[in-house]
Design an enzyme around this catalytic site. Structure first.
Site, PDB file in Angstrom:
ATOM      1  N   ARG A 116      -2.071  -8.483  -2.482  1.00 36.02           N
ATOM      2  CA  ARG A 116      -3.226  -9.064  -3.183  1.00 36.02           C
ATOM      3  C   ARG A 116      -3.288  -8.553  -4.609  1.00 36.02           C
ATOM      4  NH1 ARG A 116      -7.495  -7.689   1.207  1.00 36.02           N
ATOM      5  NH2 ARG A 116      -6.453  -5.782   0.624  1.00 36.02           N
ATOM      6  N   HIS A 167       5.924   0.544  19.307  1.00 40.08           N
ATOM      7  CA  HIS A 167       4.905   1.048  18.367  1.00 40.08           C
ATOM      8  C   HIS A 167       5.064   2.561  18.141  1.00 40.08           C
ATOM      9  CE1 HIS A 167       0.614   0.075  16.752  1.00 40.08           C
ATOM     10  NE2 HIS A 167       1.179   1.037  16.044  1.00 40.08           N
ATOM     11  N   ILE A 168       6.235   2.927  17.631  1.00 45.20           N
ATOM     12  CA  ILE A 168       6.540   4.364  17.457  1.00 45.20           C
ATOM     13  C   ILE A 168       6.791   4.755  16.003  1.00 45.20           C
ATOM     14  CG2 ILE A 168       7.455   4.697  19.801  1.00 45.20           C
ATOM     15  CD1 ILE A 168      10.312   4.486  18.542  1.00 45.20           C
ATOM     16  N   ALA A 225       3.827  -3.457  10.900  1.00 44.38           N
ATOM     17  CA  ALA A 225       2.407  -3.408  10.565  1.00 44.38           C
ATOM     18  C   ALA A 225       1.516  -3.474  11.806  1.00 44.38           C
ATOM     19  CB  ALA A 225       2.093  -4.528   9.602  1.00 44.38           C
ATOM     20  N   ARG A 226       1.302  -4.658  12.312  1.00 42.11           N
ATOM     21  CA  ARG A 226       0.465  -4.856  13.488  1.00 42.11           C
ATOM     22  C   ARG A 226       0.892  -6.141  14.173  1.00 42.11           C
ATOM     23  NH1 ARG A 226      -0.918  -0.488  13.750  1.00 42.11           N
ATOM     24  NH2 ARG A 226      -2.975   0.447  13.803  1.00 42.11           N
ATOM     25  N   GLU A 253       0.183  -6.398  22.445  1.00 46.09           N
ATOM     26  CA  GLU A 253       0.889  -5.242  22.991  1.00 46.09           C
ATOM     27  C   GLU A 253      -0.044  -4.397  23.863  1.00 46.09           C
ATOM     28  OE1 GLU A 253       1.975  -3.516  19.073  1.00 46.09           O
ATOM     29  OE2 GLU A 253       0.762  -1.792  19.624  1.00 46.09           O
ATOM     30  N   GLY A 280       0.854  -1.190   0.000  1.00 42.98           N
ATOM     31  CA  GLY A 280       0.000   0.000   0.000  1.00 42.98           C
ATOM     32  C   GLY A 280       0.884   1.232   0.000  1.00 42.98           C
ATOM     33  N   ARG A 281       0.322   2.320   0.556  1.00 46.40           N
ATOM     34  CA  ARG A 281       1.060   3.592   0.534  1.00 46.40           C
ATOM     35  C   ARG A 281       2.401   3.486   1.260  1.00 46.40           C
ATOM     36  NH1 ARG A 281      -4.729   5.852   1.324  1.00 46.40           N
ATOM     37  NH2 ARG A 281      -4.673   4.229   2.875  1.00 46.40           N
ATOM     38  N   ILE A 282       2.391   2.857   2.442  1.00 46.87           N
ATOM     39  CA  ILE A 282       3.635   2.801   3.228  1.00 46.87           C
ATOM     40  C   ILE A 282       4.633   1.845   2.552  1.00 46.87           C
ATOM     41  CG2 ILE A 282       4.641   2.191   5.488  1.00 46.87           C
ATOM     42  CD1 ILE A 282       1.914   3.093   6.728  1.00 46.87           C
TER      43      ILE A 282
HETATM   44  C1  DGY Z   1      -1.304   3.593  12.768  1.00 46.97           C
HETATM   45  O1  DGY Z   1      -1.567   4.758  12.418  1.00 46.97           O
HETATM   46  O2  DGY Z   1      -2.040   2.649  12.514  1.00 46.97           O
HETATM   47  C2  DGY Z   1      -0.073   3.391  13.547  1.00 46.97           C
HETATM   48  O3  DGY Z   1       0.199   2.060  13.776  1.00 46.97           O
HETATM   49  C3  DGY Z   1      -0.150   4.139  14.857  1.00 46.97           C
HETATM   50  O4  DGY Z   1       0.989   4.872  14.919  1.00 46.97           O
END
Ligand code: DGY
Length: 330
Positions: free
Chosen positions: A179, A287-288, A239-240, A269, A156-158
């Site tokens: 995908r 998560h920074i 990501a997550r 987390e 995606g964008r990131i």
């Molecule tokens: C988001 O924007 O989803 C980031 O994980 C939070 O910084």
């Protein structure tokens, strides 16, 4: 005229309170208490909107207790705290904050990649512990970043902002799995080619995860996937939590089945799997990835614009379940 009431669920920049206060009666949480689901439901009584930070679960149980609620505005791009189907069924709009954090988050992806591949924190701990007594030819030698192959899962964008840095700044070859494929011109602009997840894991020198979390991306990387990676490879999760099986990763790192990992997000987390804390070849950050003041202000400002836009003017900027707008004829 009485202003509509909204809730800000976590501590936030004072200007957000001021801006929202111009349009709404605002209940805030500047002491930053972590509310239980019961307390969140209680605080949402009578509120038409909520400014959220991506950590508050909005599900059918909560929505059933908050019939006045119309909008939950995340200041984050991720929205796995929202059960969008339940929100749509309840006629509650969700919004997120895309775009404004893309470049900052991509920068941090590179920070983690570099720290992981070049063993920055591991070697710093060694130095701080007073163990450094002399230079030696192979001390903390890591993996090459420039000219290597970067595998990006999620484009995606990131993912694309990372690919651009990789190709143009570091002369890397970029392979990606997503995908949908990018168009040929976009692929060519950062020297990227699509491949299967298996091929990516087998081929990449560094693997970067930037896909959204959902039930289908749970444990995208588990023991079987880690086994496909090169022993010299590194893994970065930007990501997550939940996209990686953290227990399987800790084991692979301990047994040196992959060289190293950099993690900004964790399953469950802010708890971190204790096994990850005991392996040296992992860089851990809380998560920074989007944490610069400018970017966090921009993320908060987009959530404010969504609240004012939708609740005052009937138009949301970044709706996640636009079906709700259609239901309301907005
Ligand atoms: C988001 O924007 O989803 C980031 O994980 C939070 O910084």
């Amino acid at each position: 005229m009485t202003k509509p009431s909204i809730l800000i669920t976590r501590a936030i920049f004072p200007e957000v309170l001021e801006q929202l206060g111009q349009h709404f009666s605002v209940e805030s949480n500047q002491v930053d208490t972590m509310w239980s689901p019961e307390e969140l439901a209680q605080r949402l009584q009578g509120k038409v909107g909520a400014f959220m930070t991506g950590t508050e679960k909005v599900n059918a149980a909560l929505l059933a207790q908050c019939p006045q609620l119309k909008l939950c505005a995340n200041m984050t791009v991720g929205y796995n705290n929202f059960d969008l189907a339940a929100m749509t069924a309840a006629g509650v709009l969700g919004t997120n904050a895309p775009d404004v954090l893309t470049e900052t988050t991509a920068d941090f992806g590179f920070a983690l990649l570099m720290a992981t591949a070049r063993r920055v924190t591991e070697s710093e701990h060694y130095l701080r512990a007073g163990k450094w007594t002399r230079w030696s030819y192979d001390m903390f030698s890591g993996a090459e970043v420039h000219g290597s192959t970067l595998g990006i899962v999620g484009m995606g964008r990131i993912g694309q902002a990372i690919a651009r840095r990789a190709a143009l700044g570091f002369g890397m070859q970029v392979i990606y799995h997503n995908r949908s494929r990018l168009d040929a011109a976009t692929e060519a602009s950062f020297n990227a080619s699509w491949c299967s997840k298996e091929e990516l894991l087998k081929t990449a020198d560094h693997v970067m995860l930037v896909l959204p979390y959902s039930a289908s991306s749970h444990h995208t990387i588990g023991a079987a996937e880690l086994a496909l990676m090169k022993p010299s490879a590194t893994l970065v999760n930007l990501a997550r939590g939940g996209i990686v099986d953290d227990a399987a990763l800790a084991e692979a790192l301990r047994e040196k089945r992959i060289a190293a990992a950099g993690l900004d997000v964790f399953e469950g987390e802010p708890s971190v799997n204790p096994a990850l804390l005991t392996v040296p070849n992992v860089v851990l950050t809380p998560h920074i990835a989007s944490a610069t003041i400018g970017t966090r202000r921009a993320m908060a400002a987009l959530a404010v614009d969504n609240l004012v836009g939708f609740l005052v003017n009937g138009k949301a900027l970044t709706p996640l379940n636009p079906e709700v707008l259609a239901q309301q004829g907005a």
